[in-house]
Write a protein that holds these residues in place. Structure first.
Motif, PDB file in Angstrom:
ATOM      1  N   LEU A  83      25.527  27.927   8.475  1.00  0.00           N
ATOM      2  CA  LEU A  83      26.802  27.486   7.898  1.00  0.00           C
ATOM      3  C   LEU A  83      27.775  27.054   8.982  1.00  0.00           C
ATOM      4  CD1 LEU A  83      27.210  30.078   5.052  1.00  0.00           C
ATOM      5  CD2 LEU A  83      27.568  27.638   4.763  1.00  0.00           C
ATOM      6  N   THR A  84      27.846  27.840  10.052  1.00  0.00           N
ATOM      7  CA  THR A  84      28.748  27.500  11.156  1.00  0.00           C
ATOM      8  C   THR A  84      28.374  26.157  11.767  1.00  0.00           C
ATOM      9  OG1 THR A  84      29.082  29.852  11.624  1.00  0.00           O
ATOM     10  CG2 THR A  84      29.666  28.300  13.370  1.00  0.00           C
ATOM     11  N   GLU A  85      27.064  25.958  11.976  1.00  0.00           N
ATOM     12  CA  GLU A  85      26.608  24.691  12.572  1.00  0.00           C
ATOM     13  C   GLU A  85      26.878  23.508  11.644  1.00  0.00           C
ATOM     14  OE1 GLU A  85      25.510  24.239  15.673  1.00  0.00           O
ATOM     15  OE2 GLU A  85      25.980  26.358  15.938  1.00  0.00           O
ATOM     16  N   ALA A  86      26.635  23.684  10.354  1.00  0.00           N
ATOM     17  CA  ALA A  86      26.879  22.594   9.410  1.00  0.00           C
ATOM     18  C   ALA A  86      28.361  22.247   9.345  1.00  0.00           C
ATOM     19  CB  ALA A  86      26.357  22.986   8.024  1.00  0.00           C
ATOM     20  N   HIS A  87      29.207  23.282   9.296  1.00  0.00           N
ATOM     21  CA  HIS A  87      30.650  23.060   9.235  1.00  0.00           C
ATOM     22  C   HIS A  87      31.131  22.295  10.467  1.00  0.00           C
ATOM     23  CE1 HIS A  87      34.805  24.363   7.952  1.00  0.00           C
ATOM     24  NE2 HIS A  87      35.021  23.906   9.175  1.00  0.00           N
ATOM     25  N   ASN A  88      30.721  22.734  11.645  1.00  0.00           N
ATOM     26  CA  ASN A  88      31.200  22.111  12.875  1.00  0.00           C
ATOM     27  C   ASN A  88      30.550  20.753  13.127  1.00  0.00           C
ATOM     28  OD1 ASN A  88      32.932  24.245  13.373  1.00  0.00           O
ATOM     29  ND2 ASN A  88      31.429  25.377  14.574  1.00  0.00           N
ATOM     30  N   THR A  89      29.358  20.546  12.572  1.00  0.00           N
ATOM     31  CA  THR A  89      28.754  19.209  12.635  1.00  0.00           C
ATOM     32  C   THR A  89      29.624  18.215  11.879  1.00  0.00           C
ATOM     33  OG1 THR A  89      26.494  20.043  12.877  1.00  0.00           O
ATOM     34  CG2 THR A  89      26.743  17.826  11.973  1.00  0.00           C
ATOM     35  N   LEU A  90      30.129  18.625  10.721  1.00  0.00           N
ATOM     36  CA  LEU A  90      31.030  17.748   9.971  1.00  0.00           C
ATOM     37  C   LEU A  90      32.299  17.468  10.763  1.00  0.00           C
ATOM     38  CD1 LEU A  90      31.949  16.191   7.501  1.00  0.00           C
ATOM     39  CD2 LEU A  90      32.610  18.357   6.423  1.00  0.00           C
ATOM     40  N   ALA A  91      32.853  18.495  11.405  1.00  0.00           N
ATOM     41  CA  ALA A  91      34.058  18.289  12.220  1.00  0.00           C
ATOM     42  C   ALA A  91      33.791  17.261  13.316  1.00  0.00           C
ATOM     43  CB  ALA A  91      34.512  19.613  12.824  1.00  0.00           C
ATOM     44  N   ALA A  92      32.632  17.359  13.962  1.00  0.00           N
ATOM     45  CA  ALA A  92      32.282  16.412  15.022  1.00  0.00           C
ATOM     46  C   ALA A  92      32.091  15.006  14.467  1.00  0.00           C
ATOM     47  CB  ALA A  92      31.010  16.884  15.730  1.00  0.00           C
ATOM     48  N   LEU A  93      31.498  14.899  13.290  1.00  0.00           N
ATOM     49  CA  LEU A  93      31.269  13.588  12.674  1.00  0.00           C
ATOM     50  C   LEU A  93      32.580  12.920  12.279  1.00  0.00           C
ATOM     51  CD1 LEU A  93      28.175  14.519  10.490  1.00  0.00           C
ATOM     52  CD2 LEU A  93      28.196  12.829  12.339  1.00  0.00           C
ATOM     53  N   ILE A  94      33.557  13.706  11.852  1.00  0.00           N
ATOM     54  CA  ILE A  94      34.867  13.143  11.512  1.00  0.00           C
ATOM     55  C   ILE A  94      35.526  12.551  12.750  1.00  0.00           C
ATOM     56  CG2 ILE A  94      37.209  13.694  10.716  1.00  0.00           C
ATOM     57  CD1 ILE A  94      35.883  15.944   8.998  1.00  0.00           C
ATOM     58  N   ASP A  95      35.561  13.323  13.828  1.00  0.00           N
ATOM     59  CA  ASP A  95      36.194  12.836  15.055  1.00  0.00           C
ATOM     60  C   ASP A  95      35.413  11.669  15.656  1.00  0.00           C
ATOM     61  OD1 ASP A  95      38.446  14.532  15.184  1.00  0.00           O
ATOM     62  OD2 ASP A  95      37.211  16.173  15.904  1.00  0.00           O
ATOM     63  N   THR A 106      42.139  17.706   7.220  1.00  0.00           N
ATOM     64  CA  THR A 106      42.255  19.068   6.692  1.00  0.00           C
ATOM     65  C   THR A 106      41.045  19.935   7.045  1.00  0.00           C
ATOM     66  OG1 THR A 106      41.306  18.323   4.584  1.00  0.00           O
ATOM     67  CG2 THR A 106      43.709  18.342   4.774  1.00  0.00           C
ATOM     68  N   TRP A 107      40.021  19.350   7.638  1.00  0.00           N
ATOM     69  CA  TRP A 107      38.790  20.066   7.957  1.00  0.00           C
ATOM     70  C   TRP A 107      38.880  20.663   9.362  1.00  0.00           C
ATOM     71  CZ3 TRP A 107      35.190  21.497   4.662  1.00  0.00           C
ATOM     72  CH2 TRP A 107      33.987  22.012   5.148  1.00  0.00           C
ATOM     73  N   LYS A 108      39.067  21.980   9.416  1.00  0.00           N
ATOM     74  CA  LYS A 108      39.123  22.671  10.707  1.00  0.00           C
ATOM     75  C   LYS A 108      37.715  22.986  11.196  1.00  0.00           C
ATOM     76  CE  LYS A 108      43.556  25.021   9.922  1.00  0.00           C
ATOM     77  NZ  LYS A 108      44.240  26.352   9.917  1.00  0.00           N
ATOM     78  N   ARG A 109      37.631  23.618  12.350  1.00  0.00           N
ATOM     79  CA  ARG A 109      36.369  24.138  12.847  1.00  0.00           C
ATOM     80  C   ARG A 109      36.280  25.634  12.526  1.00  0.00           C
ATOM     81  NH1 ARG A 109      37.424  19.515  15.575  1.00  0.00           N
ATOM     82  NH2 ARG A 109      35.666  18.468  16.590  1.00  0.00           N
ATOM     83  N   VAL A 110      35.080  26.230  12.657  1.00  0.00           N
ATOM     84  CA  VAL A 110      34.911  27.638  12.310  1.00  0.00           C
ATOM     85  C   VAL A 110      34.058  28.374  13.345  1.00  0.00           C
ATOM     86  CG1 VAL A 110      35.120  27.279   9.812  1.00  0.00           C
ATOM     87  CG2 VAL A 110      32.850  27.256  10.882  1.00  0.00           C
TER      88      VAL A 110
END
Length: 553
Positions: free
Chosen positions: A130-142, A159-163
């Motif tokens: 879950l942590t990797e998926a969440h932060n992958t999305l954060a990286a893809l946004i930036d 609105t999507w933070k990192r975790v």
């Protein structure tokens, strides 16, 4: 008495294939992680009469301890003592509390799920995924912004933070993108704890892999410069993120010390999210057992209410019985006793503190379901205190109760509670939702505050008022409400114990969680990234040259 980890390490576990066989789960439905834990594959759409569903909740948690998970596990073992086919459905522990102040979430004493150390640490890797998926999305946004920003995303409105699955107050507010043009666009960002991620909520509310991908695609990640919403589906990465969660979505099967099957899956906090294990794990327990026992986080004002109003409609099943856990110690604390004096008999304080229990019982009864009070006995409780509490529940609250001592006696200490629960599950009951689906958003919040907390009104900050108008304009006000509130009080002030009335709840912000399908109302000083206490539990943990763990609880 031995410590929890010592009891766990000395217990004899059955091979997980034997535990699965108790429920009729075939070996080819298991993906084993060693000898004692496995992921289970099953089709929730298969037609089969559902078992009885038992929801365990409690009074507000206190420093005195309530032992809700210990009672839940003990109840499962107690039903096994009555030769019932039973399965537990519990949440996975977060490493934040494990290493912080609260400790793990595997029960205690002789009412534990095992292997306790594995479950409290990385288990089967669900939280890591879950942590990797969440932060992958954060990286893809930036990355999208860095390479032309075709979607016109406003970096100030992401609105999507990192975790991270760590209690780390230093990461609540950060600045990212420093280092020049090749390192991204500088902006303010922040971290939440993994269990506060919308992906965690989605994992626990998804009904299958297809539904998981659909929900991920619906997640709101920010806005354009002209305030148009941006969803994950606009980035076309929902498939990649679902891929990272293809194993995490499968429920985990373990056992109690007494070999009762237990599904442990997902772990959203109830003070900042909806606080219940996954729908798939609960469905598995209902599918394979005659009695499925699940636990909602914290008290009836948080996890209990959210199970009824958010989870049950998606589960298509409401509880057949609700168990409210209480202790004399915690109620004396609610009655004004100093926590250093809880071992002393104090009937006057207990008489004052039972108002908190009365509120929580009323909270669950208003849904039209039978309620049983589990009086979790501590060794310091006097006979007079237990007798007073038992009589109060019978005469004043007019519900059934049972004294439970599964911490010291395991399933045998929960037989009376198990008998009361079996009887309650046979009572006819009509479910009554707290609010209708079409109720206006602010009225839904007020319904929770007045009917569940005992408050009188809601005040929205300027930020929350703006968010309310935006949500109504976007057409999402029909979604249910997920209140983010302190667990220690019925109010939004953690220090206000007992059962206050005529207070006001202050909403600081409203956040859309479109993938999860609810709106989070942030109240008081609630934090989505906790901090560590002055003496974190990690300071007392160790491992020796033989791999033996100490200090884990």
């Amino acid at each position: 008495m031995k410590s929890d980890v010592e009891i766990s390490q000395e217990s004899r576990m059955d091979p997980i294939v034997k535990i699965a066989a108790k429920l009729g789960i075939k070996e080819d439905q298991l993906e084993q992680y060693g000898h004692y834990k496995a992921k289970v594959q099953f089709d929730p759409k298969v037609e089969k009469p559902a078992g009885k569903l038992i929801l365990v909740t409690s009074i507000n948690p206190t420093a005195a301890g309530e032992g809700k998970t210990t009672v839940t596990i003990g109840l499962g073992d107690g039903l096994s003592e009555l030769h019932k086919k039973v399965a537990l459905a519990l949440r996975e522990p977060s490493l934040g509390p494990v290493m912080g102040m609260k400790g793990g979430a595997t029960g205690g004493g002789y009412a534990q799920v095992v292997p306790m150390d594995d479950i409290n640490l990385h288990f089967t890797g669900d939280f890591d995924a879950l942590t990797e998926a969440h932060n992958t999305l954060a990286a893809l946004i930036d990355n999208h912004i860095q390479h032309g920003n075709q979607l016109n995303i406003d970096p100030r409105q992401i609105t999507w933070k990192r975790v991270l699955d760590v209690n780390d107050r230093e990461l609540r507010q950060v600045v990212v993108g420093l280092g020049g043009r090749t390192s991204g666009v500088p902006r303010q960002d922040g971290f939440d704890i993994t269990v506060a991620s919308e992906l965690m909520a989605i994992l626990c509310l998804a009904t299958d892999l297809v539904d998981l991908k659909k929900r991920i695609g619906q997640m709101l990640i920010g806005y354009t410069y002209d305030r148009k919403p941006i969803l994950v589906s606009d980035l076309h990465v929902q498939g990649a993120l679902t891929l990272l969660l293809k194993d995490a979505i499968k429920p985990n099967l373990v056992q109690t010390i007494e070999h009762t099957p237990a599904f442990i899956h997902g772990g959203p906090f109830a003070n900042i999210a909806h606080g219940c294990n996954s729908i798939l794990a609960t469905q598995a327990a209902l599918h394979f057992a005659d009695y499925a026992i699940t636990e909602a986080g914290f008290g009836s004002d948080l996890g209990g209410e959210k199970f009824m109003d958010i989870v049950s409609p998606k589960l298509n099943k409401t509880p057949d019985c609700v168990v409210v856990v209480a202790t004399a110690r915690a109620l004396k604390l609610n009655g004004g006793v100093n926590k250093n004096e809880l071992n002393q008999e104090n009937l006057a304080a207990l008489a004052d503190g039972v108002a908190n229990l009365k509120r929580h019982v009323a909270n669950m009864r208003q849904y039209g379901k039978p309620v049983v009070v589990a009086i979790n006995r501590f060794s310091s409780d006097s006979e007079a205190e237990i007798n007073f509490l038992t009589q109060y529940v019978t005469n004043e609250l007019q519900v059934k109760s049972a004294v439970i001592n599964s911490w010291a006696q395991g399933g045998k200490g929960a037989i009376e509670l198990a008998k009361e629960v079996v009887a309650a599950c046979e009572q006819p009951a009509d479910f009554k939702p707290l609010y209708a689906a079409g109720t206006p958003l602010l009225d839904k919040i007020k319904a929770i505050v007045t009917k569940t907390y005992g408050g009188s009104d809601v005040v929205l900050s300027t930020k929350a008022q703006t968010a309310l108008k935006q949500i109504e304009k976007m057409g999402y006000s029909q979604l249910p409400v997920c209140m983010a509130k302190t667990q220690y009080s019925l109010t939004d002030n953690a220090k206000q114990l007992g059962a206050p009335t005529n207070f006001i709840i202050h909403v600081s912000d409203l956040q859309l969680k479109l993938g999860a399908g609810f709106i989070v109302a942030l109240t008081g000083k609630i934090l989505t990234m906790p901090g560590l206490p002055s003496h974190p539990a990690a300071l007392d943990m160790d491992i020796d040259e033989n791999g033996r763990i100490t200090g884990l609880f």
